[in-house]
Design a protein around this motif. Structure first.
Motif, PDB file in Angstrom:
ATOM      1  N   ALA A   1       0.852  -1.441   0.045  1.00  0.00           N
ATOM      2  CA  ALA A   1       0.356   0.015   0.232  1.00  0.00           C
ATOM      3  C   ALA A   1       0.192   1.411   0.243  1.00  0.00           C
ATOM      4  O   ALA A   1       0.744   2.381  -0.601  1.00  0.00           O
ATOM      5  N   ILE A   2       2.038   1.516   1.175  1.00  0.00           N
ATOM      6  CA  ILE A   2       2.501   2.357   0.892  1.00  0.00           C
ATOM      7  C   ILE A   2       3.597   3.040  -0.677  1.00  0.00           C
ATOM      8  O   ILE A   2       3.822   4.193  -1.059  1.00  0.00           O
ATOM      9  N   SER A   3       3.706   1.803  -0.704  1.00  0.00           N
ATOM     10  CA  SER A   3       5.080   1.522  -1.753  1.00  0.00           C
ATOM     11  C   SER A   3       3.698   2.432  -2.744  1.00  0.00           C
ATOM     12  O   SER A   3       4.291   3.032  -4.091  1.00  0.00           O
ATOM     13  N   ASN A   4       2.475   2.038  -3.205  1.00  0.00           N
ATOM     14  CA  ASN A   4       1.179   2.355  -4.200  1.00  0.00           C
ATOM     15  C   ASN A   4       1.069   4.134  -4.082  1.00  0.00           C
ATOM     16  O   ASN A   4       0.541   4.280  -4.690  1.00  0.00           O
ATOM     17  N   GLY A   5       1.281   4.381  -2.894  1.00  0.00           N
ATOM     18  CA  GLY A   5       1.135   5.354  -2.695  1.00  0.00           C
ATOM     19  C   GLY A   5       0.328   6.367  -1.394  1.00  0.00           C
ATOM     20  O   GLY A   5       0.073   7.141  -1.157  1.00  0.00           O
ATOM     21  N   HIS A   6       0.148   5.078  -1.322  1.00  0.00           N
ATOM     22  CA  HIS A   6      -1.014   5.449   0.160  1.00  0.00           C
ATOM     23  C   HIS A   6      -0.123   6.109   1.703  1.00  0.00           C
ATOM     24  O   HIS A   6       1.216   5.140   1.700  1.00  0.00           O
ATOM     25  N   ARG A   7      -0.644   6.648   2.510  1.00  0.00           N
ATOM     26  CA  ARG A   7      -0.251   7.130   3.641  1.00  0.00           C
ATOM     27  C   ARG A   7      -1.058   6.976   4.819  1.00  0.00           C
ATOM     28  O   ARG A   7      -0.965   6.986   5.561  1.00  0.00           O
TER      29      ARG A   7
END
Length: 100
Positions: free
Chosen positions: A58-64
């Motif tokens: 998720a983080i690598s796909n831009g989710h923060r």
């Protein structure tokens, strides 16, 4: 896929948490979030270690913004994923907890 700073909350749901309560409660939780205009994407874990992997992806796909829906183990795995990912400083990630 999310952009570099997606406002969408990424919910990691452990359906087995609380003796299956995670699965039972998720529909209610999702409905409340939708009614509150909180945009979400949800993914379910199926085995130990999944929550860490999902958090890293998720983080690598831009989710923060990540929501942990489960118990202590789910939250622990998500925090490990946040700390070990290499896409952004861990301080850029917000983790919310909905215990079941």
């Amino acid at each position: 896929m999310a952009d570099s700073k997606s406002p969408i909350w990424f919910a990691i749901v452990n359906p087995n948490a609380g003796k299956g309560k995670g699965s039972d409660d998720w529909a209610k939780i999702e409905s409340i979030l939708n009614r509150s205009d909180i945009p979400i994407i949800s993914r379910f874990t199926s085995k130990q270690g999944d929550a860490s992997i999902l958090a890293i992806e998720a983080i690598s796909n831009g989710h923060r913004n990540i929501i942990s829906v489960g118990g202590d183990g789910t939250l622990n795995e998500i925090i490990n994923g946040v700390m070990f990912q290499e896409s952004c400083p861990s301080s850029d990630v917000t983790v919310a907890v909905i215990p079941v």
